[in-house]
Design an enzyme around this catalytic site. Structure first.
Site, PDB file in Angstrom:
ATOM      1  N   CYS A   1       1.461   0.914  13.178  1.00 29.51           N
ATOM      2  CA  CYS A   1       0.031   1.210  13.290  1.00 29.51           C
ATOM      3  C   CYS A   1      -0.435   0.839  14.700  1.00 29.51           C
ATOM      4  CB  CYS A   1      -0.788   0.492  12.228  1.00 29.51           C
ATOM      5  SG  CYS A   1      -0.665  -1.302  12.256  1.00 29.51           S
TER       6      CYS A   1
ATOM      7  N   GLY B   1       0.803  -1.209   0.000  1.00 33.55           N
ATOM      8  CA  GLY B   1       0.000   0.000   0.000  1.00 33.55           C
ATOM      9  C   GLY B   1       0.839   1.264   0.000  1.00 33.55           C
TER      10      GLY B   1
END
Length: 454
Positions: free
Chosen positions: A388, A268
């Site tokens: 994250c 991504g």
């Protein structure tokens, strides 16, 4: 009647059908029980079920999905409510389903009492008032936001008064955010294309390429995805790619024009970097998972990206493609494996799967990966260490340890993002951080670590 009102009405009809028995209720309880066996991904459970159960229509599928996700997100709150209603011992799964539907105001106290007369459903409905009276902040956060005690305690220790609104935001449904692929389109053009499908969108507030899709839909079925015009990517993740600040050099052979994405996964951020670089320079994307790298190559072809070289790291062993670049790379991204606390909106079951001991293991691996990645840096080169998660043990503590061990300087995000950094950094301005309660994004952390010039 608005779309939201229509959806609520459909959900109430589905809830009435579910408490009345029949196959919808049986399916929900089966899904719940299968999910709790190993706390596997809810998305996998749902996709398997939807392929098999052809009788489910669109409304039923959405109701089943939201109910299952909701029960996972609110498990401790639900169990506390059932206990308050007078159930002794472990709550039954039928109690949990009724309590969830009642707390979501999809059924009434009378509906619940008719389905299960043994519980005091008025007491069940007042659980939030009861939890709010808990004076211990960590206990209150754990119950109100349905978190393990240890995780609630860590959030309180790391975030103080902000822990509760942060934890509540982690329990909400994540928005559908895409990144317009600037190699093929613009955000405005993509919004118009979505409007042609009857989809409402809102421009992202923080990233120039971010577009939030407000209408519920299956984005994977859109022709624009197959044409490579967009990728699903949280706005915070898009900002991480921007933070790497790829050098402008168009050369594919000089260190100035090369970026290493060390833990690329399915790519991504690799794709976002390639778009930012205008399909110039080179990106070396590496990962231990060969399957994810194959997915990255497929996504590159779809997106029109031609500047990515993939490097497999079997068992974490560095091949010559990385060893030969030691001390010669201008930019390195280390999106390190982590606990994923910042992404609990998307993977709510992870809170029940992880253990506190896992955090120390993650931190150890993160230090090892980032310390080795630092050896790639050319003099004056910068590494972005990113996660994250929202836990300091995996974030600030790791970044500071690696900086000290490798003689790297911690660079304020303002040096890259300018005035925008004011709302995207920790209070001391040293690190990048975004979170769902303030930014509407998943929770991300990043540190910019720079090797001194020669």
């Amino acid at each position: 009647m608005t779309d939201q009102t229509k959806a609520q009405a459909h959900d109430q009809r589905m809830a009435s059908a579910a408490i009345g028995g029949g196959r919808l209720r049986a399916l929900l309880l089966e899904l719940w029980q299968r999910t709790r066996l190993d706390w596997g991904f809810v998305s996998d459970r749902l996709s398997q079920t939807f392929r098999k159960e052809a009788w489910l229509g669109a409304h039923e599928r959405r109701f089943v999905a939201e109910t299952l996700y909701g029960m996972v997100r609110q498990l401790r709150r639900i169990d506390a409510a059932v206990s308050r209603g007078g159930r002794r011992g472990a709550p039954r799964d039928t109690d949990r389903l009724l309590a969830y539907l009642l707390l979501e105001q999809l059924i009434t106290v009378a509906d619940a009492a008719l389905a299960e007369p043994a519980l005091d459903w008025r007491a069940v409905a007042t659980i939030d008032e009861h939890i709010a009276r808990e004076r211990d902040r960590a206990k209150r956060v754990a119950l109100a936001c349905s978190l393990p005690d240890w995780l609630a305690a860590r959030l309180v220790a790391d975030w103080g008064e902000r822990a509760e609104p942060l934890a509540r935001a982690l329990g909400q449904r994540a928005p559908m955010t895409v990144r317009a692929n600037r190699l093929k389109t613009t955000r405005d053009a993509l919004a118009k294309a979505f409007a042609g499908h009857g989809l409402a969108t809102t421009p992202g507030r923080l990233s120039d390429d971010a577009l939030v899709v407000d209408t519920r839909t299956n984005l994977f079925a859109l022709p624009e995805l197959k044409a490579g015009l967009f990728e699903l990517q949280d706005e915070g993740s898009q900002l991480l790619a921007e933070l790497v600040a790829p050098p402008p050099s168009t050369s594919s052979r000089t260190s100035g024009g090369v970026v290493v994405d060390l833990c690329a996964g399915a790519g991504g951020k690799t794709l976002a970097l390639a778009a930012m670089m205008g399909n110039k320079g080179r990106i070396v994307a590496s990962d231990v998972d060969a399957g994810k790298l194959e997915e990255l190559r497929r996504r590159c072809r779809r997106a029109g990206v031609t500047t990515v070289d993939t490097v497999h790291l079997p068992d974490g062993v560095w091949p010559d493609a990385l060893e030969d670049r030691a001390g010669a790379i201008g930019r390195v991204l280390v999106d390190a494996p982590c606990s994923g606390v910042g992404a609990l909106r998307r993977n709510p079951e992870a809170r029940w799967r992880m253990a506190e001991a896992d955090i120390a293991d993650f931190a150890r691996r993160q230090r090892e990966i980032a310390a080795r990645a630092a050896t790639l840096l050319a003099p004056g080169g910068a590494m972005v260490y990113a996660t994250c998660t929202l836990l300091a043990a995996e974030n600030q503590a790791v970044a500071e340890a690696v900086a000290d061990a490798r003689g790297l300087a911690i660079v304020p995000p303002a040096d890259v993002l300018g005035a925008r950094a004011a709302e995207l950094t920790t209070d001391d301005g040293r690190f990048f951080t975004v979170a769902p309660d303030r930014h509407g994004t998943d929770g991300f952390f990043a540190a910019i670590l720079r090797r001194p010039p020669a």
